[in-house]
Design a protein around this motif. Structure first.
Motif, PDB file in Angstrom:
ATOM      1  N   MET A 187     -10.077  -2.276   5.598  1.00  0.00           N
ATOM      2  CA  MET A 187     -10.866  -1.885   4.588  1.00  0.00           C
ATOM      3  C   MET A 187     -11.084  -0.161   4.553  1.00  0.00           C
ATOM      4  SD  MET A 187     -14.510  -3.986   4.447  1.00  0.00           S
ATOM      5  CE  MET A 187     -15.063  -3.573   2.998  1.00  0.00           C
ATOM      6  N   TYR A 188     -11.204  -0.080   3.335  1.00  0.00           N
ATOM      7  CA  TYR A 188     -11.461   1.596   2.958  1.00  0.00           C
ATOM      8  C   TYR A 188     -12.140   1.832   2.044  1.00  0.00           C
ATOM      9  CZ  TYR A 188     -10.478   6.532   2.420  1.00  0.00           C
ATOM     10  OH  TYR A 188     -10.486   7.825   2.210  1.00  0.00           O
ATOM     11  N   LEU A 189     -13.354   2.439   2.107  1.00  0.00           N
ATOM     12  CA  LEU A 189     -14.135   2.672   1.091  1.00  0.00           C
ATOM     13  C   LEU A 189     -14.574   1.216  -0.009  1.00  0.00           C
ATOM     14  CD1 LEU A 189     -13.844   5.979  -1.156  1.00  0.00           C
ATOM     15  CD2 LEU A 189     -15.754   5.237   0.318  1.00  0.00           C
ATOM     16  N   GLY A 190     -15.087   0.169   0.955  1.00  0.00           N
ATOM     17  CA  GLY A 190     -15.474  -0.770   0.083  1.00  0.00           C
ATOM     18  C   GLY A 190     -14.582  -1.705  -0.248  1.00  0.00           C
ATOM     19  N   LYS A 191     -13.252  -1.596   0.031  1.00  0.00           N
ATOM     20  CA  LYS A 191     -12.254  -2.424  -0.655  1.00  0.00           C
ATOM     21  C   LYS A 191     -11.291  -2.722   0.357  1.00  0.00           C
ATOM     22  CE  LYS A 191     -11.975   0.102  -5.061  1.00  0.00           C
ATOM     23  NZ  LYS A 191     -12.960   1.178  -4.419  1.00  0.00           N
ATOM     24  N   ILE A 192     -10.400  -4.058   0.325  1.00  0.00           N
ATOM     25  CA  ILE A 192      -9.749  -4.484   1.250  1.00  0.00           C
ATOM     26  C   ILE A 192      -8.003  -3.696   0.786  1.00  0.00           C
ATOM     27  CG2 ILE A 192      -8.081  -6.195   2.001  1.00  0.00           C
ATOM     28  CD1 ILE A 192     -10.727  -6.884   3.083  1.00  0.00           C
ATOM     29  N   VAL A 193      -7.589  -2.764   1.505  1.00  0.00           N
ATOM     30  CA  VAL A 193      -6.461  -2.278   1.169  1.00  0.00           C
ATOM     31  C   VAL A 193      -5.071  -2.907   1.754  1.00  0.00           C
ATOM     32  CG1 VAL A 193      -7.333   0.247   1.044  1.00  0.00           C
ATOM     33  CG2 VAL A 193      -6.306  -0.426   3.062  1.00  0.00           C
ATOM     34  N   GLU A 194      -5.354  -3.502   2.907  1.00  0.00           N
ATOM     35  CA  GLU A 194      -4.162  -4.478   3.298  1.00  0.00           C
ATOM     36  C   GLU A 194      -4.645  -5.586   4.180  1.00  0.00           C
ATOM     37  OE1 GLU A 194      -1.210  -2.134   5.263  1.00  0.00           O
ATOM     38  OE2 GLU A 194       0.241  -3.532   5.371  1.00  0.00           O
ATOM     39  N   LEU A 195      -3.959  -6.744   3.819  1.00  0.00           N
ATOM     40  CA  LEU A 195      -4.488  -8.028   4.551  1.00  0.00           C
ATOM     41  C   LEU A 195      -3.272  -8.762   5.001  1.00  0.00           C
ATOM     42  CD1 LEU A 195      -7.097 -10.321   2.954  1.00  0.00           C
ATOM     43  CD2 LEU A 195      -5.321 -11.210   4.565  1.00  0.00           C
ATOM     44  N   ALA A 196      -2.950  -9.095   6.376  1.00  0.00           N
ATOM     45  CA  ALA A 196      -1.783  -9.678   6.785  1.00  0.00           C
ATOM     46  C   ALA A 196      -2.181 -10.180   8.167  1.00  0.00           C
ATOM     47  CB  ALA A 196      -0.723  -8.723   6.913  1.00  0.00           C
ATOM     48  N   SER A 197      -1.130 -10.985   8.614  1.00  0.00           N
ATOM     49  CA  SER A 197      -1.162 -11.474   9.920  1.00  0.00           C
ATOM     50  C   SER A 197      -1.292 -10.262  10.914  1.00  0.00           C
ATOM     51  CB  SER A 197      -0.416 -12.674  10.233  1.00  0.00           C
ATOM     52  OG  SER A 197       1.140 -11.720  10.380  1.00  0.00           O
ATOM     53  N   ALA A 198      -2.018 -10.603  12.266  1.00  0.00           N
ATOM     54  CA  ALA A 198      -2.064  -9.588  13.105  1.00  0.00           C
ATOM     55  C   ALA A 198      -0.457  -8.963  13.482  1.00  0.00           C
ATOM     56  CB  ALA A 198      -2.769  -9.991  14.422  1.00  0.00           C
ATOM     57  N   GLU A 199       0.338 -10.006  13.655  1.00  0.00           N
ATOM     58  CA  GLU A 199       1.805  -9.439  14.186  1.00  0.00           C
ATOM     59  C   GLU A 199       2.115  -8.546  12.975  1.00  0.00           C
ATOM     60  OE1 GLU A 199       5.061 -12.460  14.898  1.00  0.00           O
ATOM     61  OE2 GLU A 199       3.030 -13.473  15.749  1.00  0.00           O
ATOM     62  N   ARG A 200       2.215  -9.422  11.799  1.00  0.00           N
ATOM     63  CA  ARG A 200       2.984  -8.390  10.688  1.00  0.00           C
ATOM     64  C   ARG A 200       2.311  -7.109  10.696  1.00  0.00           C
ATOM     65  NH1 ARG A 200       7.340  -8.685  10.021  1.00  0.00           N
ATOM     66  NH2 ARG A 200       7.569  -7.807   7.993  1.00  0.00           N
ATOM     67  N   LEU A 201       0.993  -6.986  10.507  1.00  0.00           N
ATOM     68  CA  LEU A 201       0.286  -5.731  10.272  1.00  0.00           C
ATOM     69  C   LEU A 201       0.799  -4.711  11.304  1.00  0.00           C
ATOM     70  CD1 LEU A 201      -2.143  -4.828   8.394  1.00  0.00           C
ATOM     71  CD2 LEU A 201      -3.503  -4.744  10.229  1.00  0.00           C
ATOM     72  N   TYR A 202       0.760  -5.203  12.511  1.00  0.00           N
ATOM     73  CA  TYR A 202       1.268  -4.090  13.578  1.00  0.00           C
ATOM     74  C   TYR A 202       2.599  -3.922  13.631  1.00  0.00           C
ATOM     75  CZ  TYR A 202      -3.568  -3.867  15.336  1.00  0.00           C
ATOM     76  OH  TYR A 202      -4.791  -3.784  15.620  1.00  0.00           O
ATOM     77  N   GLN A 203       3.477  -4.779  13.122  1.00  0.00           N
ATOM     78  CA  GLN A 203       5.054  -4.550  13.129  1.00  0.00           C
ATOM     79  C   GLN A 203       5.223  -3.804  11.761  1.00  0.00           C
ATOM     80  OE1 GLN A 203       6.808  -8.175  13.200  1.00  0.00           O
ATOM     81  NE2 GLN A 203       6.400  -8.301  15.772  1.00  0.00           N
ATOM     82  N   ASN A 204       4.710  -4.143  10.793  1.00  0.00           N
ATOM     83  CA  ASN A 204       5.010  -3.567   9.606  1.00  0.00           C
ATOM     84  C   ASN A 204       3.800  -3.100   8.638  1.00  0.00           C
ATOM     85  OD1 ASN A 204       6.792  -3.014   7.132  1.00  0.00           O
ATOM     86  ND2 ASN A 204       6.858  -5.126   6.637  1.00  0.00           N
ATOM     87  N   ALA A 205       3.152  -2.493   9.001  1.00  0.00           N
ATOM     88  CA  ALA A 205       1.962  -1.795   8.042  1.00  0.00           C
ATOM     89  C   ALA A 205       2.692  -1.224   6.991  1.00  0.00           C
ATOM     90  CB  ALA A 205       1.359  -0.572   8.933  1.00  0.00           C
ATOM     91  N   MET A 206       2.106  -1.418   5.711  1.00  0.00           N
ATOM     92  CA  MET A 206       2.574  -0.933   4.669  1.00  0.00           C
ATOM     93  C   MET A 206       1.539   0.139   3.928  1.00  0.00           C
ATOM     94  SD  MET A 206       4.138  -4.276   2.780  1.00  0.00           S
ATOM     95  CE  MET A 206       5.682  -4.798   3.443  1.00  0.00           C
ATOM     96  N   HIS A 207       0.282  -0.175   3.797  1.00  0.00           N
ATOM     97  CA  HIS A 207      -0.411   0.569   3.361  1.00  0.00           C
ATOM     98  C   HIS A 207      -0.533   2.079   3.958  1.00  0.00           C
ATOM     99  CE1 HIS A 207      -3.862   2.619   1.326  1.00  0.00           C
ATOM    100  NE2 HIS A 207      -3.862   1.628   0.275  1.00  0.00           N
ATOM    101  N   PRO A 208      -0.276   3.201   3.403  1.00  0.00           N
ATOM    102  CA  PRO A 208      -0.273   4.612   4.096  1.00  0.00           C
ATOM    103  C   PRO A 208      -1.647   4.607   5.209  1.00  0.00           C
ATOM    104  CG  PRO A 208       0.102   5.081   1.975  1.00  0.00           C
ATOM    105  CD  PRO A 208      -0.289   3.491   1.998  1.00  0.00           C
ATOM    106  N   TYR A 209      -2.748   4.110   4.602  1.00  0.00           N
ATOM    107  CA  TYR A 209      -3.945   4.103   5.388  1.00  0.00           C
ATOM    108  C   TYR A 209      -3.844   3.314   6.881  1.00  0.00           C
ATOM    109  CZ  TYR A 209      -8.903   3.819   6.862  1.00  0.00           C
ATOM    110  OH  TYR A 209     -10.142   3.844   7.468  1.00  0.00           O
ATOM    111  N   THR A 210      -3.132   2.152   6.673  1.00  0.00           N
ATOM    112  CA  THR A 210      -2.738   1.579   7.833  1.00  0.00           C
ATOM    113  C   THR A 210      -2.158   1.949   8.771  1.00  0.00           C
ATOM    114  OG1 THR A 210      -3.258  -0.559   6.304  1.00  0.00           O
ATOM    115  CG2 THR A 210      -2.685  -1.192   8.469  1.00  0.00           C
ATOM    116  N   GLN A 211      -0.925   2.495   8.235  1.00  0.00           N
ATOM    117  CA  GLN A 211       0.090   3.277   9.014  1.00  0.00           C
ATOM    118  C   GLN A 211      -0.732   4.520   9.586  1.00  0.00           C
ATOM    119  OE1 GLN A 211       2.743   4.351   6.065  1.00  0.00           O
ATOM    120  NE2 GLN A 211       3.989   2.419   6.087  1.00  0.00           N
ATOM    121  N   ALA A 212      -1.345   4.942   9.256  1.00  0.00           N
ATOM    122  CA  ALA A 212      -2.094   6.120   9.687  1.00  0.00           C
ATOM    123  C   ALA A 212      -3.221   5.484  11.031  1.00  0.00           C
ATOM    124  CB  ALA A 212      -2.906   7.103   8.949  1.00  0.00           C
ATOM    125  N   LEU A 213      -3.838   4.456  10.701  1.00  0.00           N
ATOM    126  CA  LEU A 213      -4.602   3.696  11.567  1.00  0.00           C
ATOM    127  C   LEU A 213      -3.757   3.461  12.751  1.00  0.00           C
ATOM    128  CD1 LEU A 213      -7.184   1.566   9.825  1.00  0.00           C
ATOM    129  CD2 LEU A 213      -7.775   3.848  10.906  1.00  0.00           C
TER     130      LEU A 213
END
Lengths: 279, 328
Positions: B229-255
């Motif tokens: 979530m970023y500022l009240g919105k979902i910016v990326e949603l994925a399975s835990a595995e995919r999110l950590y392997q292949n984060a796409m949104h720049p915010y998720t990548q930074a996190l």
């Protein structure tokens, strides 16, 4: 019960002194007929008036030759109960009013608080005088008048405490469990807000007695010949050579006021977690 | 985890009116158009920085606030406008575990009284013995000794209090439990215990969790799917595995790049850390266009004008970013 025991164990000497003074006056008020050598109203002795304190009349006699000691003891009945009743009424009304305003919030809060500010904007003693004078000067009307000007203090305190207490997670948890608003107020918020209010009530007891005495002093509380401390002080003012007439009821007011303040201070220290030793 | 949806949120919006200085009023966009589904039996993670609206979203799902807009469907039933008796019935089905164990229990009540509350409110287990038996059962489930029932909250440690909080949440046999940062206020050694307890309970009672946290390692450990979530919105949603392997949104990548990595001398390259500049914009005046464009290293001209929508870029992986927009 546990809390009371802990409170008594608390090292505060002043608190215990205050407790002794106030309980002492309550005992005196209850057993006044047994403790007084003379009747406060009927035992008049015009010949023996303005007698200074002596073995026979410990606090002397007043302008009608009545025993000041007996009158001071009897006076505790009216003064103490007037103070207590005023504080209790204001406490009850204040909790209800402030609790609802703080809990509901929004427009309801705004309207209710503006109303209490309206009451508070009058000079208290003058408003009490106006009300007491309009309703007719007697004990119950004076108490009513005092309660009317007194409750906003409690309402405002209650409101501010409720607003901070209701932010706690246990209140949210209770809501999530499906508790009604009444249940949340009664079970969760009130028990956690009552402490500071109890402190304020004890501190106020002295003030209420003082104010009631003030009203009686001005002739709006009790009517002669009923013994009441404020009225008795007022009696003696015109004949100040006979100092004992005013001094002893004055000391009585002073002792109750200071005793109640000691209790309030002790209670506040006890409720403040920083002042409290871990049990 | 099954494919049955337990909770479905459609464009959920939760605005608040806040007072600013000089009596001006402003709208706080705490949750602004969230669409997601939570499946039965899964643990859905919700991450984001402080003030991004993740707790508010959790509380919105519990119907603690009157919904500003959108729709929440719980177990096939629209709950977004429930009132009175129906709302009370819904209360049995979803509960919450709080972040701060010291403020989630009424300090003036003994643990037994606190745990009796749910039954009294809903008129369950009316005799004292029945209630007592159920409370002991709950204590057993969360690993709390029955000796604690006679204690006050301030006489217990944080972990024990959190167990009481969990027992209270389980009392009414809910299907969904919102875990609002359930371990972030606890000691690290206790954190693991509580997380294991939550996992055991999930298996035993077939619970569904919405796990809100800002601790990415914890979320990675216990969640199957994660929403960022970023500022009240979902910016990326994925399975835990995919999110950590292949984060796409720049915010998720930074996190994800901010998770500390132990340099153990192995060949594994240490990922470059992406440091975001600036602060979270105020939720009372979110930026026009993409909410993240003020801090995004890849911001384009378009990001300041249009608002991206959540799009499925690979099966089960949703991103709200123009970088991945597929041109039809």
């Amino acid at each position: 019960m546990n809390t009371v025991k802990q409170l008594l164990k608390h090292k505060n000497f002043m608190f215990k002194l205050g407790l002794v003074i106030c309980i002492g006056w309550i005992v005196i008020a209850i057993f006044a007929p047994l403790l007084t050598p003379y009747h406060p109203i009927n035992d008049q002795n015009i010949v023996g008036r303005f007698q200074p304190p002596s073995a026979e009349h410990w606090f002397g006699t007043d302008s009608l030759g009545r025993d000041v000691f007996s009158r001071v003891l009897y006076g505790s009945r009216i003064s103490m109960s007037a103070g207590l009743i005023t504080v209790l009424i204001s406490f009850g009304v204040g909790i209800l009013f402030g609790g609802i305003a703080g809990y509901v919030g929004g427009v309801v809060d705004d309207v209710m608080m503006r109303f209490s500010e309206m009451v508070q904007s009058f000079p208290p003693l003058i408003l009490a005088m106006v009300i007491a004078a309009a309703l007719g000067p007697n004990i119950s009307n004076s108490i009513l008048a005092m309660a009317i000007i007194w409750w906003p203090n409690y309402a405002r305190l209650t409101r501010s405490i409720v607003i901070s207490v209701k932010e706690n997670d246990y209140v949210t948890a209770s809501r999530i469990l499906g508790a009604s608003h009444l249940r949340i107020l009664y079970r969760e918020i009130l028990p956690n807000s009552i402490g500071p209010m109890a402190v304020m009530a004890t501190l106020d007891l002295g003030n209420a007695i003082l104010m009631f005495s003030g009203l009686s002093f001005l002739g709006l509380g009790v009517q002669p010949p009923v013994p009441e401390w404020g009225a008795m002080v007022s009696d003696g003012v015109l004949t100040f050579n006979y100092w004992w007439i005013s001094t002893f009821p004055g000391l009585a007011i002073f002792s109750v006021a200071i005793g109640a303040n000691f209790i309030g201070d002790g209670l506040r220290d006890y409720l403040d977690p920083r002042m409290r030793k871990r049990a | 985890m099954s494919n049955e949806v337990l909770l479905q949120a459609q464009d959920v919006r939760q605005y608040f009116t806040v007072k600013k200085e000089r009596g001006q009023k402003a709208t706080l966009y705490a949750v602004d158009g969230v669409t997601l589904s939570i499946y039965k039996g899964e643990t859905f993670g919700l991450v984001g920085e402080s003030g991004c609206g993740k707790s508010t979203l959790g509380k919105t799902f519990l119907r603690l606030y009157p919904l500003t807009g959108g729709k929440i469907v719980f177990d096939g039933k629209d709950i977004s406008r429930l009132r009175g008796k129906e709302l009370k019935e819904f209360r049995c089905k979803s509960q919450m575990i709080f972040q701060d164990p010291s403020s989630c229990l009424n300090p003036r009540r003994k643990i037994e009284v606190i745990l009796s509350e749910p039954f009294i409110i809903h008129g369950l287990y009316n005799t004292k013995e029945e209630r007592r038996r159920r409370i002991l059962e709950l204590c057993d489930m969360v690993g709390l000794s029955s000796a604690y029932l006679e204690r006050y909250p301030h006489e217990m440690s944080g972990g024990q209090k959190q167990r009481v909080g969990i027992a209270r949440a389980l009392a009414l046999n809910p299907q969904l439990i919102i875990c609002d940062e359930p371990v972030s206020a606890l000691d690290v050694s206790i954190q693991a215990q509580v997380i294991n307890l939550l996992e055991d309970l999930q298996k035993q009672l077939n619970l569904t969790y919405l796990f809100i946290s800002h601790n990415l390692s914890v979320v990675k450990h216990c969640c199957q799917r994660i929403g960022v979530m970023y500022l009240g919105k979902i910016v990326e949603l994925a399975s835990a595995e995919r999110l950590y392997q292949n984060a796409m949104h720049p915010y998720t990548q930074a996190l994800i790049s901010a998770i500390p990595v132990i340099d153990d001398g192995s060949e594994r390259p240490i990922p470059q850390q992406i440091v975001l500049s600036g602060d979270l914009p105020s939720p009372t005046s979110p930026p026009v266009g993409c909410a993240f464009h003020t801090r995004c290293p890849h911001a384009m001209e378009r990001c300041g004008k249009e608002r991206p929508t959540l799009q499925e870029v690979e099966p089960g992986h949703f991103v709200s970013c123009f970088l991945y927009e597929q041109i039809p």
